[in-house]
Scaffold this motif. Structure first.
Motif, short mmCIF file in Angstrom:
data_model
loop_
_atom_site.label_atom_id
_atom_site.label_comp_id
_atom_site.label_asym_id
_atom_site.label_seq_id
_atom_site.Cartn_x
_atom_site.Cartn_y
_atom_site.Cartn_z
N ALA A 1 0.84 -1.21 0.00
CA ALA A 1 0.00 0.00 0.00
C ALA A 1 0.86 1.25 0.00
O ALA A 1 0.57 2.23 -0.69
N ARG B 1 3.75 1.62 -1.31
CA ARG B 1 4.32 1.83 -2.65
C ARG B 1 3.30 2.47 -3.59
O ARG B 1 3.68 3.16 -4.54
N GLU B 2 2.02 2.22 -3.35
CA GLU B 2 1.01 2.86 -4.18
C GLU B 2 0.93 4.36 -3.94
O GLU B 2 0.67 5.14 -4.86
N ARG C 1 3.18 1.88 -13.52
CA ARG C 1 2.33 1.60 -14.67
C ARG C 1 1.16 0.67 -14.36
O ARG C 1 0.24 0.57 -15.16
N GLY C 2 1.21 -0.07 -13.27
CA GLY C 2 0.18 -1.07 -13.06
C GLY C 2 -0.28 -1.17 -11.62
O GLY C 2 -0.92 -0.26 -11.10
N GLU C 3 0.10 -2.26 -11.00
CA GLU C 3 -0.39 -2.56 -9.66
C GLU C 3 -0.08 -1.46 -8.65
O GLU C 3 -0.85 -1.27 -7.71
N PHE C 4 1.02 -0.74 -8.83
CA PHE C 4 1.43 0.22 -7.82
C PHE C 4 1.18 1.67 -8.21
O PHE C 4 1.70 2.58 -7.58
N ALA C 5 0.37 1.87 -9.24
CA ALA C 5 -0.09 3.23 -9.54
C ALA C 5 -0.85 3.79 -8.34
O ALA C 5 -1.32 3.04 -7.48
N ALA C 6 -0.99 5.11 -8.28
CA ALA C 6 -1.76 5.72 -7.20
C ALA C 6 -3.16 5.10 -7.16
O ALA C 6 -3.77 4.89 -8.22
N PRO C 7 -3.67 4.80 -5.98
CA PRO C 7 -4.98 4.13 -5.91
C PRO C 7 -6.11 5.03 -6.38
O PRO C 7 -6.02 6.26 -6.27
N PRO C 8 -7.18 4.43 -6.90
CA PRO C 8 -8.33 5.22 -7.34
C PRO C 8 -8.89 6.04 -6.17
O PRO C 8 -8.98 5.53 -5.05
N PHE D 1 -6.40 9.58 2.38
CA PHE D 1 -6.01 9.74 0.98
C PHE D 1 -7.21 10.05 0.10
O PHE D 1 -7.13 10.89 -0.79
#
Lengths: 251, 251, 251, 251, 251, 251
Positions: free
Chosen positions: C87, C89-90, C225-232, C243
């Motif tokens: 989390a 890392r996101e 680019r994927g899993e660790f992009a900023a969360p919606p 957040f």
């Protein structure tokens, strides 16, 4: 409440064990579930080697085919080697569950690791094979043999004590959260051992029966698109032709 | 017939989804099973990131503690990331089952491999992590994203069509025997999709509910000898003290 | 020489431990590196269970967000369970490194296998999980508990002796080339233990701090680019909304 | 600030590549770190086969021994096959790090998976071997060859464009979070490629140099209790006797 | 009957051991098989470290090239580390087999698991690496060292007794079905140890020789389409240029 | 030269295939080796499902027992599912080798990876199971079905062309170094396909025959201390009593 018929197959031909298995399975089913336990008409008196297992499988499959004819909604294979499971899934319409797979998957809901306590040391390799096959090789922290032959579970007055001690020791040496009983012949010992050792103990017969009951309730059965589709019909030589055409009857 | 109370926790705070989950769970339980589904009082509206999952966990654990107080015999965590599962097992007396683990283990009884179809691509890593953790990494042949946000499953008129197509495509590309739905919000689509694609489709909500019901029936719960014993009591600073002592109240 | 700001987060709320952690981290950084260590405003006094870890994570994430606001170039999560790492890392712009992952990867440069020596036996499962997650399951030859609670590391006069003996014994029984200390609270014992046992001993706090310093020097951060992009962005109910949007403030 | 001497060994004998490697390593070291890059006196002009690698190793080991004599605090082996790494760890006092292991471990801090982009297809097997050996087989999602010979990286005007496109394509096809450059000869392309593709790109030369610098700062070196102790002294026939006794000189 | 020439390379330079190896290999070959055993012209007297192995490889490869010139149909590399095997496969026309791989694969036909008994403890890591590389990590249940140096196998009067006891103990502690001798210098002990311990004992020299003989009989050799194609021709500096062009001779 | 008798069992009852198998096996054996190929007296005409395989096993085991009586020194089980292999090892004195295990281990000497080309898609799961069981899961890069039924290999005029193309395609798509033919019925195609595709192609019948010949030459057979000891004698019901006592004959 769903109404269903589950057939439990004890792959060996010792009917006194079959009766115990049936009682343990019946104790956990829902009111609407009808249950029948049988032994095959041919096969070994107990299964304690790869050889025994190989010779038990045709009888198991014949019982699956009889169950299909009789309208069974699902099947339990009640020997800890899960003999004939893949083949049974090909020829059964409803779900088929082995007691080793049911017990091991059930144990995985109870913590990080489990121990298996079984009969003869020579069968531990097969138990580890199954844990590997079911993906539970890491969860299965040890397979321990009591060196009690399968049929002696019914007759040896010390059997329960020996199995209980093996379960208790396995918990400690493996650092396990639960114990899986590695033989259908131990099914009736489960509750008492659990009480004695103060840890969850899993009998695969009861676990597999509830697994089949759940799968039927969920409307789930073996996927039939590929590997487990009904086998191609073909001639079988000799006496083993329950499913294919009898040789010489092609026309 | 055994009488029991199962509490189903939807880790997000969208109560319309909680209602759907409750209906799907109730549809499969036995007559003697009482069932309640809830959302936590705090947490994200949906879980689509590691961050969402991390913030959902304290609310899930608070519901476990409320369930303990209310006499729940077992718990379902109804989000496909199985958030807080290990912690919940420490604080619950009865069994706790996540819908991802229940769905994946259930799929393993239906053939050699299954596909997972889920919402957003960014959550596929977590699904693969869980498959690995549960030992089903080889059985899990693919994790496929529909790129439909969780809450859009309820509102997007094309959602069912898109999910169905993704399930059908996954079967073919993965050579799978079954499909696991990777979001509790898909629970009500399960039967229809299975009919449409002609293959077993597993909804984790129903699967986990029956798994808990079976575990309670078998008298099984989390092993409490080691890792999953009740956590040590200690002070918690700030607002998160449901289980330990409130800070400043030691004496 | 590169100038940077590294924020070290001790996930528990025991500030005396935070001070030790800060000293150990500062001892190894380059002249241009500014370093700050903090504890979250809410959370458990120590982390000794999955439950503690789950309740520590929201506070850790809040500190990541504060660090983002304050211009931190990278973060260390200074608890051996690496709580909240995915989390974090996101939501962080710069790299985030946990002390377990840093210590284990560092150990892998020193030979074929390492042992972990940690506090309570109930945490060893989590340590093994992390070794598996980081790919170092084979390199991690054993995880050994001293059965010293985390906070007793600061107060028990025998703590250093007990930990040192456990490290020495682990080297022999595991045939390891190095020892990893399995708790941030052991950071200040590292040099002395290494001298006493004559083998490399790794403190994850120092190792993770240098790992972050190196990543910032190399211009590297989490792939986005994927899993660790900023969360919606989405509504969060209750008190946990650092957040996302506060609920009811959508307009 | 710690003062140290790091020796970087380019295992091939192409000194123009050695100069590039030295520049890339120097760009990231701390002010107190002295750095020297060399090629062995014997060996292949480039390493593109197991055969090349086998013939490069004796020269690498001779440079390790020279570095020991010259007081090197640590070593980098700057070829992506990490040739001679285990043997070098036996004969060096300080830490020895290969660029493949440093790059792969570094990538593991940046997300869930990375891709490797390398020179010739025939070397991809070795790269996968190393990922397996370092525990990063799952993290390493793909190894992609540009089919550019090693020395052509310096001379082919299209090399940067081809490598950049391969990196971009690998990110997409592998679903990776980062890219690892699979040849020391690509070190000077790293920053530009990262800017072009918008994702982290790791040059093992810089990563390994900082890893060695960190290990020396932490006072860590190869564990010397077992496999990596100094090798037994013995006679060597022929011309390869840098470490043992020259034959005929036993008295 | 097929006529062929197999060259056996003992990678160390101790010719008395080479003679023993040749005798053991000759004892099992078919009448039409011509066999020659050699040591390289340069290299260590025995191989007991990664360093020794690295320095042995160029000599092994030179013997492969001489064997190619002399028409060898296949090669055995007769050291349990299988030094230079991948490189040898690139430069040989016929099959190349190492004694560790041959012994381990052979053992896999004899039951579920085998033990390796070898010389020095520091070499056990390499043996485990090879088992992993050959896919036999699970089958290889233990690697046990006698702590007898390689050359002492020829001179120590207690060597056979110590090795025999280690084999017997390994069978019991590992629960193995067979024992693999982990050093070419043990080849002549094989039959006697097997008789003494009453279990299959595998000498890799004989096993590899028959494996090569079988491969040649089957018309099989290394696949040459990719990784193991002949290496690219290039300049080699210094004294190691058996295969490439000598530097300065390009015209 | 060693004199021996190898019995090759074709587990299906199609004697024209048995004749082909015998010819392929005889083509590679040494002058002193006597060889006989048989089909069981009962069983399926071909093996294309788990069901077929289960019904073939009792006949295979009966042939093993007949071979024991007739003095066979070793056995080959000539169906790519290696049916009954574990049970056969329990009841045979000499070594027993399956053609899948022999072919896969043989392929592992020829490079890094191999492809399997087989008959029906529904059998590919079993082939992958065996690769996993033999430790060659990573080496086995793909299993490809031609969708030609087993018996059609003898009659379909396009069979060789289709199999050859599948082999050629598999090499490319899998990046393999060799191809394993996944059915005993393809044995006679091996040399021609290898010539056509320019890569090593392995027929398990020839490979297994030479493996047994080598094991007998080396004096090696199944380890008999544990899992593979002769099975316990016991009563068998029905018609399957080749090894145990016939029921009712206990006195």
């Amino acid at each position: 409440m769903i109404s269903m018929f589950i057939k439990v197959i004890n792959p060996n031909t010792t009917w006194s064990m079959t009766a115990t298995i049936e009682a343990c399975a019946r104790a956990v089913t829902a009111p609407g579930t009808r249950l029948e336990a049988v032994s095959p008409r041919m096969g070994p008196a107990s299964i304690e080697s790869h050889y025994d297992e190989a010779l038990a499988v045709p009888g198991v499959l014949a019982e699956i085919l009889r169950g299909e004819r009789d309208g069974a909604d699902g099947f339990v294979i009640a020997c800890f080697g899960d003999p004939g499971l893949d083949a049974a899934r090909e020829i059964a319409t409803g779900p088929v569950v082995g007691i080793a797979e049911a017990a091991m998957h059930t144990a995985s809901f109870l913590g990080r690791g489990f121990s298996v306590v079984t009969t003869l040391g020579r069968t531990t390799g097969r138990a580890r094979d199954l844990a590997e096959r079911y993906g539970l090789r890491d969860a299965c922290r040890g397979v321990h043999a009591c060196e009690i032959p399968v049929l002696a579970l019914e007759t040896d007055p010390d059997a329960r004590k020996i199995v209980t001690e093996a379960c208790f020791d396995a918990l400690g040496s493996d650092g396990s959260d639960a114990v899986v009983l590695g033989c259908a012949g131990m099914a009736d010992l489960c509750a008492q051992i659990s009480a004695d050792i103060g840890a969850p103990v899993i009998d695969g017969v009861a676990a597999a029966t509830l697994t089949v009951q759940s799968l039927v309730t969920l409307g789930l059965t073996t996927g039939k698109r590929g590997e487990f589709a009904a086998p191609p019909v073909k001639p079988y030589s000799g006496l083993l032709a329950p499913f294919g055409r009898a040789e010489g009857t092609r026309g």
